[in-house]
Design a protein around this motif. Structure first.
Motif, PDB file in Angstrom:
ATOM      1  N   THR A  48       2.178  -7.783   2.276  1.00  0.00           N
ATOM      2  CA  THR A  48       1.482  -6.585   1.808  1.00  0.00           C
ATOM      3  C   THR A  48       0.454  -6.125   2.823  1.00  0.00           C
ATOM      4  O   THR A  48       0.359  -4.929   3.134  1.00  0.00           O
ATOM      5  N   ARG A  49      -0.309  -7.050   3.371  1.00  0.00           N
ATOM      6  CA  ARG A  49      -1.297  -6.666   4.378  1.00  0.00           C
ATOM      7  C   ARG A  49      -0.613  -6.123   5.630  1.00  0.00           C
ATOM      8  O   ARG A  49      -1.102  -5.169   6.247  1.00  0.00           O
ATOM      9  N   ILE A  50       0.526  -6.688   5.994  1.00  0.00           N
ATOM     10  CA  ILE A  50       1.289  -6.187   7.142  1.00  0.00           C
ATOM     11  C   ILE A  50       1.732  -4.753   6.876  1.00  0.00           C
ATOM     12  O   ILE A  50       1.624  -3.884   7.749  1.00  0.00           O
ATOM     13  N   LYS A  51       2.218  -4.480   5.685  1.00  0.00           N
ATOM     14  CA  LYS A  51       2.651  -3.117   5.332  1.00  0.00           C
ATOM     15  C   LYS A  51       1.476  -2.143   5.402  1.00  0.00           C
ATOM     16  O   LYS A  51       1.623  -1.020   5.896  1.00  0.00           O
ATOM     17  N   ILE A  52       0.336  -2.551   4.898  1.00  0.00           N
ATOM     18  CA  ILE A  52      -0.849  -1.677   4.930  1.00  0.00           C
ATOM     19  C   ILE A  52      -1.229  -1.382   6.382  1.00  0.00           C
ATOM     20  O   ILE A  52      -1.490  -0.231   6.737  1.00  0.00           O
ATOM     21  N   LEU A  53      -1.259  -2.398   7.208  1.00  0.00           N
ATOM     22  CA  LEU A  53      -1.599  -2.184   8.617  1.00  0.00           C
ATOM     23  C   LEU A  53      -0.591  -1.266   9.300  1.00  0.00           C
ATOM     24  O   LEU A  53      -0.977  -0.367  10.062  1.00  0.00           O
ATOM     25  N   CYS A  54       0.693  -1.446   9.010  1.00  0.00           N
ATOM     26  CA  CYS A  54       1.716  -0.566   9.589  1.00  0.00           C
ATOM     27  C   CYS A  54       1.500   0.881   9.162  1.00  0.00           C
ATOM     28  O   CYS A  54       1.658   1.797   9.974  1.00  0.00           O
ATOM     29  N   ALA A  55       1.145   1.093   7.918  1.00  0.00           N
ATOM     30  CA  ALA A  55       0.866   2.449   7.437  1.00  0.00           C
ATOM     31  C   ALA A  55      -0.335   3.039   8.174  1.00  0.00           C
ATOM     32  O   ALA A  55      -0.312   4.208   8.582  1.00  0.00           O
ATOM     33  N   LEU A  56      -1.351   2.213   8.385  1.00  0.00           N
ATOM     34  CA  LEU A  56      -2.562   2.696   9.047  1.00  0.00           C
ATOM     35  C   LEU A  56      -2.357   2.916  10.548  1.00  0.00           C
ATOM     36  O   LEU A  56      -3.161   3.593  11.183  1.00  0.00           O
ATOM     37  N   PHE A  57      -1.266   2.387  11.108  1.00  0.00           N
ATOM     38  CA  PHE A  57      -0.923   2.719  12.505  1.00  0.00           C
ATOM     39  C   PHE A  57      -0.636   4.200  12.622  1.00  0.00           C
ATOM     40  O   PHE A  57      -0.913   4.814  13.639  1.00  0.00           O
ATOM     41  N   GLU A  58      -0.065   4.748  11.560  1.00  0.00           N
ATOM     42  CA  GLU A  58       0.399   6.134  11.588  1.00  0.00           C
ATOM     43  C   GLU A  58      -0.676   7.136  11.201  1.00  0.00           C
ATOM     44  O   GLU A  58      -0.697   8.248  11.711  1.00  0.00           O
ATOM     45  N   SER A  59      -1.545   6.735  10.279  1.00  0.00           N
ATOM     46  CA  SER A  59      -2.537   7.688   9.792  1.00  0.00           C
ATOM     47  C   SER A  59      -3.660   6.981   9.044  1.00  0.00           C
ATOM     48  O   SER A  59      -3.437   5.936   8.426  1.00  0.00           O
ATOM     49  N   GLU A  60      -4.821   7.578   9.102  1.00  0.00           N
ATOM     50  CA  GLU A  60      -5.928   7.170   8.237  1.00  0.00           C
ATOM     51  C   GLU A  60      -5.487   7.505   6.811  1.00  0.00           C
ATOM     52  O   GLU A  60      -4.891   8.553   6.578  1.00  0.00           O
ATOM     53  N   CYS A  62      -6.304   6.923   2.312  1.00  0.00           N
ATOM     54  CA  CYS A  62      -7.147   6.439   1.220  1.00  0.00           C
ATOM     55  C   CYS A  62      -6.343   5.443   0.378  1.00  0.00           C
ATOM     56  O   CYS A  62      -5.125   5.334   0.515  1.00  0.00           O
ATOM     57  N   VAL A  63      -7.018   4.743  -0.505  1.00  0.00           N
ATOM     58  CA  VAL A  63      -6.380   3.733  -1.353  1.00  0.00           C
ATOM     59  C   VAL A  63      -5.253   4.337  -2.174  1.00  0.00           C
ATOM     60  O   VAL A  63      -4.167   3.755  -2.278  1.00  0.00           O
ATOM     61  N   CYS A  64      -5.481   5.527  -2.726  1.00  0.00           N
ATOM     62  CA  CYS A  64      -4.462   6.172  -3.562  1.00  0.00           C
ATOM     63  C   CYS A  64      -3.183   6.427  -2.776  1.00  0.00           C
ATOM     64  O   CYS A  64      -2.079   6.200  -3.274  1.00  0.00           O
ATOM     65  N   ASP A  65      -3.331   6.908  -1.543  1.00  0.00           N
ATOM     66  CA  ASP A  65      -2.164   7.186  -0.702  1.00  0.00           C
ATOM     67  C   ASP A  65      -1.409   5.909  -0.357  1.00  0.00           C
ATOM     68  O   ASP A  65      -0.181   5.871  -0.401  1.00  0.00           O
ATOM     69  N   ILE A  66      -2.144   4.860  -0.013  1.00  0.00           N
ATOM     70  CA  ILE A  66      -1.504   3.587   0.331  1.00  0.00           C
ATOM     71  C   ILE A  66      -0.788   3.022  -0.886  1.00  0.00           C
ATOM     72  O   ILE A  66       0.350   2.541  -0.785  1.00  0.00           O
ATOM     73  N   ALA A  67      -1.427   3.091  -2.045  1.00  0.00           N
ATOM     74  CA  ALA A  67      -0.814   2.594  -3.278  1.00  0.00           C
ATOM     75  C   ALA A  67       0.482   3.349  -3.584  1.00  0.00           C
ATOM     76  O   ALA A  67       1.493   2.741  -3.949  1.00  0.00           O
ATOM     77  N   ALA A  68       0.463   4.679  -3.423  1.00  0.00           N
ATOM     78  CA  ALA A  68       1.667   5.482  -3.667  1.00  0.00           C
ATOM     79  C   ALA A  68       2.766   5.126  -2.668  1.00  0.00           C
ATOM     80  O   ALA A  68       3.935   4.989  -3.036  1.00  0.00           O
ATOM     81  N   LEU A  69       2.400   4.979  -1.411  1.00  0.00           N
ATOM     82  CA  LEU A  69       3.369   4.643  -0.367  1.00  0.00           C
ATOM     83  C   LEU A  69       4.052   3.310  -0.641  1.00  0.00           C
ATOM     84  O   LEU A  69       5.275   3.182  -0.512  1.00  0.00           O
ATOM     85  N   LEU A  70       3.274   2.313  -1.027  1.00  0.00           N
ATOM     86  CA  LEU A  70       3.798   0.961  -1.193  1.00  0.00           C
ATOM     87  C   LEU A  70       4.259   0.647  -2.618  1.00  0.00           C
ATOM     88  O   LEU A  70       4.775  -0.439  -2.873  1.00  0.00           O
ATOM     89  N   GLY A  71       4.032   1.581  -3.552  1.00  0.00           N
ATOM     90  CA  GLY A  71       4.417   1.332  -4.938  1.00  0.00           C
ATOM     91  C   GLY A  71       3.613   0.222  -5.573  1.00  0.00           C
ATOM     92  O   GLY A  71       4.147  -0.614  -6.297  1.00  0.00           O
ATOM     93  N   MET A  72       2.329   0.215  -5.291  1.00  0.00           N
ATOM     94  CA  MET A  72       1.433  -0.826  -5.792  1.00  0.00           C
ATOM     95  C   MET A  72       0.294  -0.195  -6.582  1.00  0.00           C
ATOM     96  O   MET A  72       0.048   1.005  -6.465  1.00  0.00           O
TER      97      MET A  72
END
Length: 121
Positions: A48-60, A62-72
């Protein structure tokens, strides 16, 4: 020689190369630094932390966006972001009520690149 009971390789020569041991002992990092490095690598041990870091490689994001992206859930993402922040891998900024997360620095991306290079060999 093979140990007949355990069937493992056993060194038959018990020679300590003191010059090599002393040389390496002299350049080994401090125990606390090694502990910190092990703790850092432990952070990378969670998908999960790896996925979050990969997402943040692409863009800044917020928590809501990351949660929607990862289905969490937002609380699960927030927990992982807290771990990443404590280990200086992500930073944040506030804009009104929204908190945006991004990579702390380019070192994080370099660590990933080296890891990907290693697993792709």
């Amino acid at each position: 020689m093979k140990d007949k009971e355990n069937k493992t390789e056993v060194c038959e020569v018990n020679v300590i190369h003191e010059d090599i041991v002393n040389k390496v002992r002299g350049i080994m990092p401090e125990e606390t630094k090694l502990y910190d490095l092990a703790a850092l690598f432990k952070v990378f041990g969670d998908t999960t932390r790896i996925k979050i870091l990969c997402a943040l490689f692409e863009s800044e994001m917020c928590v809501c966006d990351i949660a929607a992206l990862l289905g969490m859930s937002q609380s699960a993402v927030s927990h992982q972001l807290r771990v990443l922040k404590q280990n200086k891998l992500v930073k944040f900024r506030k804009e009104g009520k929204v908190v945006y997360y991004s990579l702390a620095d380019d070192h994080v991306k370099k660590i990933f690149e080296q890891g990907f290079n290693h697993i792709n060999e």
